[in-house]
Design an enzyme around this catalytic site. Structure first.
Site, PDB file in Angstrom:
ATOM      1  CD  GLU A 109      -2.854  -1.456   2.232  1.00 24.27           C
ATOM      2  OE1 GLU A 109      -2.722  -0.736   3.240  1.00 24.27           O
ATOM      3  OE2 GLU A 109      -3.694  -2.371   2.160  1.00 24.27           O
TER       4      GLU A 109
ATOM      5  CD  GLU B 287      -4.968  -7.513   0.418  1.00 24.85           C
ATOM      6  OE1 GLU B 287      -5.797  -6.899   1.137  1.00 24.85           O
ATOM      7  OE2 GLU B 287      -3.744  -7.334   0.509  1.00 24.85           O
TER       8      GLU B 287
END
Length: 519
Positions: free
Chosen positions: A288, A393
């Site tokens: 991220e 995810e």
């Protein structure tokens, strides 16, 4: 991609009037307080919005949008100080909750620039047309032709032999995230290994799990999980080397700075990557990195660059993924738009190390209400890099009455895209509760989302999907099969003979010559 002249409008512009500006102002008008010019340069006609004081001062066209249709959008743009540079393609997509009039316009936060527009397209598709595209793409990308010929001991064809082909393993990597509670839980293990070929550990490889106390590393749980999945032929994604979010550092890391932090990070990268070198299908390197910048704020703007370079130098054959959220899920999140993602990717591609670094595009795919046309356009934009894309995810947070349907839409869109090379759902079972959604209850009975997984696996040939038929007069049998590992059985009652073989159908197989089986 930046071109001297734009391409022609996709789909001839769809519902856009005068999409290539060949008819001057027809269909186009001033939006807010911009001044509008219709220009021509080297034979190419386009419209320019100038004299702008607000971000939305621009050019526009009125359209009518219909509920139930899926719209793909594209346009070629320049933002210019008055001089021609090159044209770039903007892509997107949308659906609407209600039918009605709308206005298409362009905006830029920089009011000192002119907005040049050309080759605009807004093309509607019905759900049936959209699904048809899926089927065409899947047939081309995920399936291959298998031609079998049954012959006897003299090499003569055996007609009317019964062919049974069973898929043992899906070729397309499809999996689910897990936590340590799968260890020792036989019911969970049986449910999982029957379905999936890849997994990601939710927490067990992360820095805060393996070194909660400085200098005291503990890989016991991650090692046990990796050992279990190896035994069952399930590939594992390495998640993650470091996480750029300040909230998810080991507690002792947050207060470090300077050389102390540098040495701790270097030790972490060296430790986890060397331990699992060559054993994982991929690494999420600086997790991220577009939304957070813990390491950049402490170690300088080259922090992620250096972490990727070190990880690659230790494990050069494993693909290094840039894992990020909202690139597909939220068109309104500028931090991780496809353009921002590509900018960071270009920075990583400039890393100079021994041998080229293998990069991968990791898209987390945590959806609320999926905007499927936008998802496709974003995948198209990222696919232009030629790098492998994984949905890493996948989950959906939505009301129960639409949850399974939304989940299926996302999985189908991902599976149908030729550059998507694998998908992992973020829905592993945990007694304390799944992250956003579960696939099963505590007894490992499917919930509606789990039924979606099984439905798609059956459709894609998983769950021991079976194809049957008879050989023709020349002993041939042909089938279009999903990529994967197969067992084939051939029987002929009249000659009281059977034969069994195994084969693998890969994505790089062209139409193979007949697979000859002696009966």
């Amino acid at each position: 991609m930046c071109l001297e002249n734009p391409h022609k409008p996709q789909y001839n512009g769809g519902i856009i009037v005068n999409p290539d500006l060949q008819n001057g102002s027809q269909g186009w008008s001033q939006f807010a307080n911009a001044k509008i010019d219709f220009r021509e340069f080297r034979g190419n006609k386009f419209v320019v919005a100038r004299g702008r004081n607000q971000s939305y001062d621009s050019v526009s066209q009125k359209v009518y949008l219909e509920k139930g249709l899926l719209y793909t959008f594209s346009a070629w743009l320049q933002v210019s100080k008055g001089k021609a540079h090159c044209w770039s393609m903007l892509k997107g997509g949308l659906t609407v909750d209600e039918s009605g009039p709308a206005e298409l316009y362009f905006e830029s936060e920089d009011t000192t620039v002119e907005i040049w527009v050309d080759s605009v397209s807004l093309q509607p598709f019905t759900q049936k047309e959209w699904n048809s595209h899926h089927e065409q793409s899947i047939h081309k990308t995920r399936k291959g032709a298998m031609r079998i010929r049954a012959v006897n001991s003299a090499g003569e064809p055996v007609p009317n032999a019964t062919i049974s082909i069973v898929q043992n393993r899906l070729g397309f990597p499809f999996g689910c995230e897990v936590e340590k509670n799968i260890l020792g839980n036989q019911a969970y293990q049986n449910w999982f290994t029957k379905r999936f070929t890849v997994t990601t550990f939710a927490n067990e490889m992360k820095w805060y799990s393996t070194e909660a106390v400085r200098g005291k590393e503990d890989y016991t749980t991650a090692d046990a999980m990796l050992r279990f999945f190896k035994q069952h032929g399930v590939a594992v994604r390495g998640h993650n080397i470091v996480w750029d979010d300040p909230k998810y550092q080991p507690s002792w890391v947050s207060s470090l700075s300077g050389n102390d932090l540098y040495n701790a990070v270097k030790r972490r990268v060296s430790s986890v990557v060397s331990r699992y070198k060559g054993q994982l299908v991929s690494w999420d390197v600086v997790n991220e990195n577009l939304h957070s910048s813990f390491f950049e704020s402490k170690m300088g703007p080259q922090a992620s660059y250096n972490i990727y370079a070190l990880a690659h130098s230790i494990d050069p054959r494993t693909t290094m993924f840039m894992n990020e959220f909202n690139t597909l899920e939220q068109p309104g999140d500028p931090a991780s738009s496809p353009a921002r993602y590509l900018g960071k990717l270009r920075e990583l591609q400039s890393i100079r190390v021994a041998g080229n670094i293998q990069l991968g595009i990791g898209l987390e795919s945590h959806f609320n209400t999926p905007n499927i046309p936008y998802m496709r356009s974003s995948l198209d934009t990222l696919a232009a890099t030629g790098l492998p894309i994984w949905l890493t995810e996948v989950d959906v947070q939505a009301p129960p009455n639409v949850l399974a349907n939304y989940f299926e839409q996302v999985l189908r869109e991902g599976h149908a895209h030729p550059q998507v090379k694998g998908m992992v759902t973020w829905s592993g079972y945990s007694p304390s509760g799944c992250y956003k959604m579960c696939l099963t209850d505590g007894n490992f009975k499917n919930l509606p989302t789990g039924d979606v997984v099984d439905k798609l696996l059956r459709e894609w040939g998983g769950l021991r999907g079976q194809t049957t038929g008879l050989t023709d007069a020349d002993g041939f049998f042909e089938a279009s099969l999903f990529h994967g590992d197969y067992d084939i059985n051939i029987a002929h009652p009249l000659i009281n003979s059977t034969a069994s073989h195994s084969f693998k159908l890969n994505s790089d197989d062209s139409l193979p010559s007949p697979f000859v089986v002696h009966v």
